[in-house]
Design a protein around this motif. Sequence first.
Motif, short mmCIF file in Angstrom:
data_model
loop_
_atom_site.label_atom_id
_atom_site.label_comp_id
_atom_site.label_asym_id
_atom_site.label_seq_id
_atom_site.Cartn_x
_atom_site.Cartn_y
_atom_site.Cartn_z
N SER A 411 0.83 -1.19 0.00
CA SER A 411 0.00 0.00 0.00
C SER A 411 0.87 1.25 0.00
O SER A 411 1.81 1.37 0.79
CB SER A 411 -0.90 0.00 1.24
N GLY A 412 0.58 2.16 -0.90
CA GLY A 412 1.38 3.36 -1.06
C GLY A 412 2.32 3.29 -2.24
O GLY A 412 2.89 4.31 -2.64
N ASP A 413 2.45 2.08 -2.85
CA ASP A 413 3.30 1.93 -4.03
C ASP A 413 2.50 2.03 -5.33
O ASP A 413 3.09 2.05 -6.41
CB ASP A 413 4.03 0.58 -4.01
N GLU A 414 1.18 2.05 -5.23
CA GLU A 414 0.38 2.16 -6.44
C GLU A 414 0.79 3.42 -7.20
O GLU A 414 1.14 4.43 -6.61
CB GLU A 414 -1.12 2.24 -6.12
N LYS A 415 0.75 3.35 -8.53
CA LYS A 415 1.10 4.51 -9.37
C LYS A 415 2.49 5.03 -9.02
O LYS A 415 2.72 6.25 -8.97
CB LYS A 415 0.04 5.62 -9.21
N TRP A 416 3.42 4.14 -8.80
CA TRP A 416 4.74 4.50 -8.29
C TRP A 416 5.40 5.58 -9.15
O TRP A 416 5.92 6.58 -8.64
CB TRP A 416 5.64 3.26 -8.21
N ILE A 417 5.38 5.42 -10.47
CA ILE A 417 6.07 6.36 -11.34
C ILE A 417 5.39 7.73 -11.32
O ILE A 417 6.06 8.76 -11.46
CB ILE A 417 6.18 5.81 -12.79
N LEU A 418 4.09 7.76 -11.13
CA LEU A 418 3.38 9.04 -11.03
C LEU A 418 3.80 9.76 -9.76
O LEU A 418 4.01 10.99 -9.75
CB LEU A 418 1.87 8.80 -11.05
N ARG A 419 3.95 9.02 -8.67
CA ARG A 419 4.40 9.62 -7.41
C ARG A 419 5.82 10.18 -7.56
O ARG A 419 6.12 11.29 -7.10
CB ARG A 419 4.35 8.58 -6.30
N LYS A 420 6.69 9.39 -8.21
CA LYS A 420 8.08 9.84 -8.38
C LYS A 420 8.14 11.10 -9.24
O LYS A 420 8.96 12.00 -8.99
CB LYS A 420 8.91 8.73 -9.05
N ALA A 421 7.27 11.19 -10.24
CA ALA A 421 7.31 12.33 -11.16
C ALA A 421 6.98 13.65 -10.46
O ALA A 421 7.43 14.72 -10.91
CB ALA A 421 6.34 12.10 -12.32
N PHE A 422 6.24 13.58 -9.35
CA PHE A 422 5.78 14.82 -8.70
C PHE A 422 6.15 14.90 -7.22
O PHE A 422 5.59 15.71 -6.50
CB PHE A 422 4.26 14.95 -8.88
N GLU A 423 7.12 14.09 -6.79
CA GLU A 423 7.43 14.08 -5.36
C GLU A 423 8.07 15.38 -4.88
O GLU A 423 8.07 15.66 -3.68
CB GLU A 423 8.31 12.88 -5.00
N ASP A 424 8.58 16.20 -5.80
CA ASP A 424 9.15 17.48 -5.38
C ASP A 424 8.12 18.61 -5.39
O ASP A 424 8.42 19.73 -4.98
CB ASP A 424 10.32 17.85 -6.30
N LEU A 425 6.92 18.32 -5.87
CA LEU A 425 5.92 19.37 -6.06
C LEU A 425 4.90 19.41 -4.93
O LEU A 425 4.18 20.40 -4.77
CB LEU A 425 5.19 19.14 -7.39
N LEU A 426 4.85 18.36 -4.12
CA LEU A 426 3.86 18.24 -3.07
C LEU A 426 4.50 17.74 -1.78
O LEU A 426 5.63 17.24 -1.77
CB LEU A 426 2.76 17.26 -3.49
#
Length: 502
Positions: A411-426
């Motif tokens: 849990s929390g790994d879903e859409k992993w690449i989407l999370r990585k793409a915006f981890e500096d924005l939020l």
Amino acid sequence: MCGIVGLFGESDETSVRRMLQKISHRGPDGEGCRQLDDVEAVLGHRRLAIIDPAGGHQPIPDVHAPDRRAIVSNGMLYNYRQLRERFSAEPFVTSSDAESIFKVCLADDVAAVEQLDGMFAFLVVKEDRLIAARDPIGIKPLYFARADGRLLFASEIKAFEGVSTDVEEFPAGHVLTADLNTGECLLEPFFEVPEPRSAICDAATAAAAIRETLEDSVVKRLQSDVPLGCFLSGGLDSSIITALACRHQPDMHTFAVGLEGSSDLLAARRVADFLGTQHHELRITADDVRQALPQILYHLESYDRDLVRSAVPCWFVSQLAAEHVTVVLTGEGADELFAGYAYHKSYHDGAALMQELHRSIGAMHNVNLQRVDRMTMAHGLEARVPFLDRDVIDLGMQIAPELKLPPGAVSGDEKWILRKAFEDLLLREIVWRDKEQFDEGSGLSVLMQQIVPAGEPLTPLPDGRMPRSEEEAWYARLLQDRFGEASAVFRLTARWEDNRVG
């Protein structure tokens, strides 16, 4: 964003006006009707004014042949200004995006649909020829029927009440041409969801491409001549869209709903504070839901349990947003593109997962997109979905499945690449927040099960299917009570798991 009606085979403006009245909520800013003299055709339109609020009334006639050519359109064309430049030497009667569709159809006939970038459903009369089309993914609705030798179109099923029960959904990504003298029709596809191809396997490359493509998509959808905001549940998808929108439009309005103390309300408040938006929230009670449910079902035109659960918070957040803005951006489509649902973890073969994502994108038109359209339009609100831009979809179908859902994902790994793409924005706590569907995060999924009347009978529905639970049987009964004659609504109700891969 509007409601459209077309009647071909009889010049009957009275029937068109009655059909328009059934979908008047889709267009609180005006009504128009046009009878075309040279063919037996009437076009009708209910308007929600977004582009050219003062002058963009429909139906729009051709200045050269006002009695033989006209358009009605629902939706938003994002490249309308670019298309308008192509016809700069010709007179325009409005500044609306719909007239750009009209000009291209008059010039290029059915080939016009390949040039349209947006969400749309439209009817164009070109002398004795009809062109009807629906956008590639089916973001905007369209239905059609034959009755007494007539061909009818409308934006919602309820418009056909008392006219025809033989209603069909106009398929997404299709264009229909009809000879208005003979009645002969040809329905053809112009778009199919790209096949998965795992062309991008490097995380850094994928993340950069997602960031650039999605931001371009958001920027396109900020075009508006009226106030615009964002739905903000505090989940990953809506938070990304809001963060990108805020980079290009200051003083963004955001909207969240939920039960008192629900995780969505708390998370949305954190994101809004972080981004500095003008945030609005609404706390929903059980009594609010009981009172609104018959209306929600009537507008939703579905009894599907899962769809109704997600429609309830969408109804209330649309109601809230409509008090402040006329256009909202939403996060629909991210789960289908990047593997965000819990059941996706049951796929242990990457190819099968990608095929399921491919299927689910193609199935959104009469499930989640139907819910978004109906709940927002019930309140005179236009919803735009950046994740379902054609370029974003094409990119999503190229990214390898292991970047979306890593092997052994928790849990929390879903859409992993989407999370990585915006981890500096939020905020990190938002980027890596556990996935909760709208009805879950708002607390309404549990509430809906709690307020079902005891002893709701599990008997066959009008479409021959059995309700999956007492909860779904209750929704079906309320829907039947609200419609009366509801055979078309039941027959056209879709379920998310229909034709699921594996």
